[in-house]
Write an enzyme that holds these catalytic residues in place. Structure first.
Site, PDB file in Angstrom:
ATOM      1  N   ILE A 211      16.749  16.734  23.735  1.00  0.00           N
ATOM      2  CA  ILE A 211      16.135  15.853  24.734  1.00  0.00           C
ATOM      3  C   ILE A 211      14.825  16.438  25.267  1.00  0.00           C
ATOM      4  O   ILE A 211      13.889  15.697  25.578  1.00  0.00           O
ATOM      5  CB  ILE A 211      17.118  15.510  25.893  1.00  0.00           C
ATOM      6  CG1 ILE A 211      16.656  14.262  26.619  1.00  0.00           C
ATOM      7  CG2 ILE A 211      17.314  16.688  26.842  1.00  0.00           C
ATOM      8  CD1 ILE A 211      16.590  13.020  25.793  1.00  0.00           C
TER       9      ILE A 211
ATOM     10  N   LYS B 299      20.813  14.664  33.178  1.00  0.00           N
ATOM     11  CA  LYS B 299      22.125  14.100  33.461  1.00  0.00           C
ATOM     12  C   LYS B 299      23.156  14.729  32.519  1.00  0.00           C
ATOM     13  O   LYS B 299      22.795  15.064  31.402  1.00  0.00           O
ATOM     14  CB  LYS B 299      22.140  12.577  33.349  1.00  0.00           C
ATOM     15  CG  LYS B 299      21.538  11.967  32.118  1.00  0.00           C
ATOM     16  CD  LYS B 299      22.149  11.920  30.771  1.00  0.00           C
ATOM     17  CE  LYS B 299      23.575  11.981  30.409  1.00  0.00           C
ATOM     18  NZ  LYS B 299      23.763  11.905  28.929  1.00  0.00           N
TER      19      LYS B 299
ATOM     20  N   ARG C 208      16.808  30.295  24.555  1.00  0.00           N
ATOM     21  CA  ARG C 208      17.166  31.497  23.791  1.00  0.00           C
ATOM     22  C   ARG C 208      16.608  31.459  22.374  1.00  0.00           C
ATOM     23  O   ARG C 208      16.148  32.464  21.855  1.00  0.00           O
ATOM     24  CB  ARG C 208      18.687  31.651  23.749  1.00  0.00           C
ATOM     25  CG  ARG C 208      19.305  31.835  25.112  1.00  0.00           C
ATOM     26  CD  ARG C 208      20.779  31.545  25.087  1.00  0.00           C
ATOM     27  NE  ARG C 208      21.043  30.227  24.485  1.00  0.00           N
ATOM     28  CZ  ARG C 208      22.249  29.715  24.280  1.00  0.00           C
ATOM     29  NH1 ARG C 208      23.315  30.419  24.634  1.00  0.00           N
ATOM     30  NH2 ARG C 208      22.390  28.525  23.737  1.00  0.00           N
TER      31      ARG C 208
HETATM   32  P1  NAP Z   1      20.992  20.238  22.842  1.00  0.00           P
HETATM   33  O1  NAP Z   1      20.163  19.652  21.766  1.00  0.00           O
HETATM   34  O2  NAP Z   1      22.279  20.897  22.492  1.00  0.00           O
HETATM   35  O3  NAP Z   1      20.014  21.211  23.602  1.00  0.00           O
HETATM   36  C1  NAP Z   1      20.320  21.926  24.721  1.00  0.00           C
HETATM   37  C2  NAP Z   1      19.648  23.294  24.582  1.00  0.00           C
HETATM   38  O4  NAP Z   1      20.099  24.076  25.672  1.00  0.00           O
HETATM   39  C3  NAP Z   1      20.086  24.017  23.337  1.00  0.00           C
HETATM   40  O5  NAP Z   1      19.238  23.749  22.261  1.00  0.00           O
HETATM   41  C4  NAP Z   1      20.053  25.477  23.754  1.00  0.00           C
HETATM   42  O6  NAP Z   1      18.778  26.048  23.492  1.00  0.00           O
HETATM   43  C5  NAP Z   1      20.273  25.426  25.247  1.00  0.00           C
HETATM   44  N1  NAP Z   1      21.649  25.865  25.520  1.00  0.00           N
HETATM   45  C6  NAP Z   1      22.778  25.473  24.916  1.00  0.00           C
HETATM   46  N2  NAP Z   1      23.844  26.128  25.400  1.00  0.00           N
HETATM   47  C7  NAP Z   1      23.360  26.962  26.332  1.00  0.00           C
HETATM   48  C8  NAP Z   1      23.978  27.914  27.171  1.00  0.00           C
HETATM   49  N3  NAP Z   1      25.296  28.146  27.125  1.00  0.00           N
HETATM   50  N4  NAP Z   1      23.198  28.598  28.016  1.00  0.00           N
HETATM   51  C9  NAP Z   1      21.874  28.384  28.056  1.00  0.00           C
HETATM   52  N5  NAP Z   1      21.225  27.498  27.262  1.00  0.00           N
HETATM   53  C10 NAP Z   1      21.980  26.787  26.421  1.00  0.00           C
HETATM   54  O7  NAP Z   1      21.367  19.141  23.927  1.00  0.00           O
HETATM   55  P2  NAP Z   1      20.533  17.851  24.366  1.00  0.00           P
HETATM   56  O8  NAP Z   1      20.936  16.702  23.519  1.00  0.00           O
HETATM   57  O9  NAP Z   1      19.104  18.191  24.463  1.00  0.00           O
HETATM   58  O10 NAP Z   1      21.185  17.604  25.791  1.00  0.00           O
HETATM   59  C11 NAP Z   1      20.902  18.434  26.897  1.00  0.00           C
HETATM   60  C12 NAP Z   1      21.175  17.651  28.170  1.00  0.00           C
HETATM   61  O11 NAP Z   1      20.358  16.483  28.159  1.00  0.00           O
HETATM   62  C13 NAP Z   1      22.627  17.164  28.266  1.00  0.00           C
HETATM   63  O12 NAP Z   1      23.070  17.234  29.585  1.00  0.00           O
HETATM   64  C14 NAP Z   1      22.554  15.721  27.807  1.00  0.00           C
HETATM   65  O13 NAP Z   1      23.558  14.902  28.388  1.00  0.00           O
HETATM   66  C15 NAP Z   1      21.172  15.323  28.308  1.00  0.00           C
HETATM   67  N6  NAP Z   1      20.580  14.220  27.552  1.00  0.00           N
HETATM   68  C16 NAP Z   1      20.596  14.201  26.200  1.00  0.00           C
HETATM   69  C17 NAP Z   1      20.095  13.091  25.505  1.00  0.00           C
HETATM   70  C18 NAP Z   1      20.059  12.999  24.003  1.00  0.00           C
HETATM   71  O14 NAP Z   1      19.775  11.917  23.469  1.00  0.00           O
HETATM   72  N7  NAP Z   1      20.300  14.092  23.256  1.00  0.00           N
HETATM   73  C19 NAP Z   1      19.573  12.013  26.225  1.00  0.00           C
HETATM   74  C20 NAP Z   1      19.519  12.103  27.610  1.00  0.00           C
HETATM   75  C21 NAP Z   1      20.035  13.197  28.261  1.00  0.00           C
HETATM   76  P3  NAP Z   1      18.686  27.630  23.151  1.00  0.00           P
HETATM   77  O15 NAP Z   1      19.765  27.936  22.140  1.00  0.00           O
HETATM   78  O16 NAP Z   1      17.296  27.797  22.618  1.00  0.00           O
HETATM   79  O17 NAP Z   1      18.917  28.329  24.458  1.00  0.00           O
END
Ligand code: NAP
Length: 308
Positions: A14, A90, A37
């Site tokens: 996101i 969110k 990270r």
């Molecule tokens: P994601 O692709 O898994 O990315 C989250 C990033 O946060 C990871 O790439 C990781 O980066 C870091 N992370 C993961 N676990 C962690 C931990 N334990 N401690 C610290 N950093 C950590 O997830 P996302 O889809 O972007 O979603 C993130 C948030 O945005 C969620 O709450 C989701 O509900 C919200 N969201 C997502 C979307 C969507 O379409 N994907 C839409 C709206 C809102 P590093 O490994 O580089 O640290």
């Protein structure tokens, strides 16, 4: 006024898809750092984690927290303690109690805390809310069905405690109906379908009622392949209204009255800038409270194991 210097924390899907373009198009912010990270953004200062960012860049004024919700609270505590304005993706936390504590911390520190609900900024949501204000709602049907393999590949956190399972997208529908329906509503019944090998639900059916007894039904499903469905149908005393395509399209009766572009994240950052300028916070936990109620009241039913 000079732009607010901001950092993105947790550089995943996101952050890349929505936060970076929205920030680049908003003159009120300057994206000056990323803390993540394993990921970075070319041309922008990179830090491994939020504490290193806060220690080494005291000039950063705001952070946008885009990591999974399970780590949101600790990151937000660190940022507020350092005097930063904080925007929360969110859901705003893994529990309601965490978010309440953050609200109190931000108030004491005199910083802005913005718990975002991006779907509320979809193009047709404000108009739907305005049109429903004077109407008597008699029934609501929410259909929020998508393919988890397509939208959340490899995201283990989403199945774990605090990740919400199918309510991760489902909470977007709840964020819309809590914004547009003129009356408060309450969960009366729920069923959560949980795969044998997972903690979070893959599907859920919730039944709510409002003060006047209108039936509000919501179906969430992560097993939908083919066309995806993010629709809300509202029956009223003045005829039906439908918000489709995630809130970007508004239909009154049979007529499409608005079909807008994707304006959610530009809207979020415009609001964050406004809150910072006014010295205010915006923390509405209503959508998360409904999900918490679903876990409290809903019947858990074990279904077939899920494998990606
Ligand atoms: P994601 O692709 O898994 O990315 C989250 C990033 O946060 C990871 O790439 C990781 O980066 C870091 N992370 C993961 N676990 C962690 C931990 N334990 N401690 C610290 N950093 C950590 O997830 P996302 O889809 O972007 O979603 C993130 C948030 O945005 C969620 O709450 C989701 O509900 C919200 N969201 C997502 C979307 C969507 O379409 N994907 C839409 C709206 C809102 P590093 O490994 O580089 O640290």
């Amino acid at each position: 006024m000079s732009p607010t210097s901001i950092a993105i924390v947790g550089f995943g899907k996101i952050a890349r898809d929505q936060h970076v373009p929205a920030l680049r198009d908003n003159a009120a912010f300057s994206l000056d750092a990323v803390a993540s990270r394993n990921a970075s953004l070319e041309g922008v200062a990179h830090f491994r984690d939020i504490q290193t960012l806060l220690d080494e860049r005291p000039d950063i004024q705001a952070v946008s927290l885009c990591a999974p919700p399970q780590v949101r609270y600790r990151q937000a505590c660190a940022a507020i303690a350092a005097g930063k304005h904080v925007m929360l993706e969110k859901p705003p936390g893994a529990t309601l109690s965490e978010v309440e504590d953050l609200r109190a911390q931000a108030e004491r520190a005199g910083v802005t805390l913005f718990a975002t609900w991006h779907s509320r900024y979809a193009a047709a949501v404000a108009q739907a809310r305005d049109r429903l204000r004077e109407r008597h709602v008699t029934a609501v049907d929410v259909q929020w069905k998508e393919d988890v393999r397509r939208w959340h590949p490899g995201q283990e956190w989403i199945w774990e405690a605090g990740g919400l399972g199918v309510f991760d997208p489902g909470i977007n529908a709840l964020s819309i109906i809590t914004a547009i329906l003129p009356e408060a509503f309450f969960l009366t019944q729920g069923e959560l379908e949980v795969p044998a090998n997972r903690q979070g639900p893959i599907a859920a059916t919730l039944a709510f009622s409002d003060r006047r007894g209108a039936a509000i039904r919501a179906e969430f499903d992560w097993r939908q392949t083919g066309p995806q469905t993010w629709d809300i149908h509202v029956e009223t005393d003045a005829g039906p209204l439908a918000l489709t395509q995630g809130g970007s399209c508004l239909r009154i009766g049979d007529e499409i009255v608005l079909e807008g572009d994707d304006v959610e994240y530009p809207g979020l950052y415009a609001r964050f800038a406004e809150l910072i300028a006014r010295g205010e916070s915006d923390v509405d936990v209503a959508p998360l409270r409904h999900v918490a109620d679903a876990f409290l009241l809903g019947k858990r039913v074990e279904v077939e194991a899920f494998h990606e």
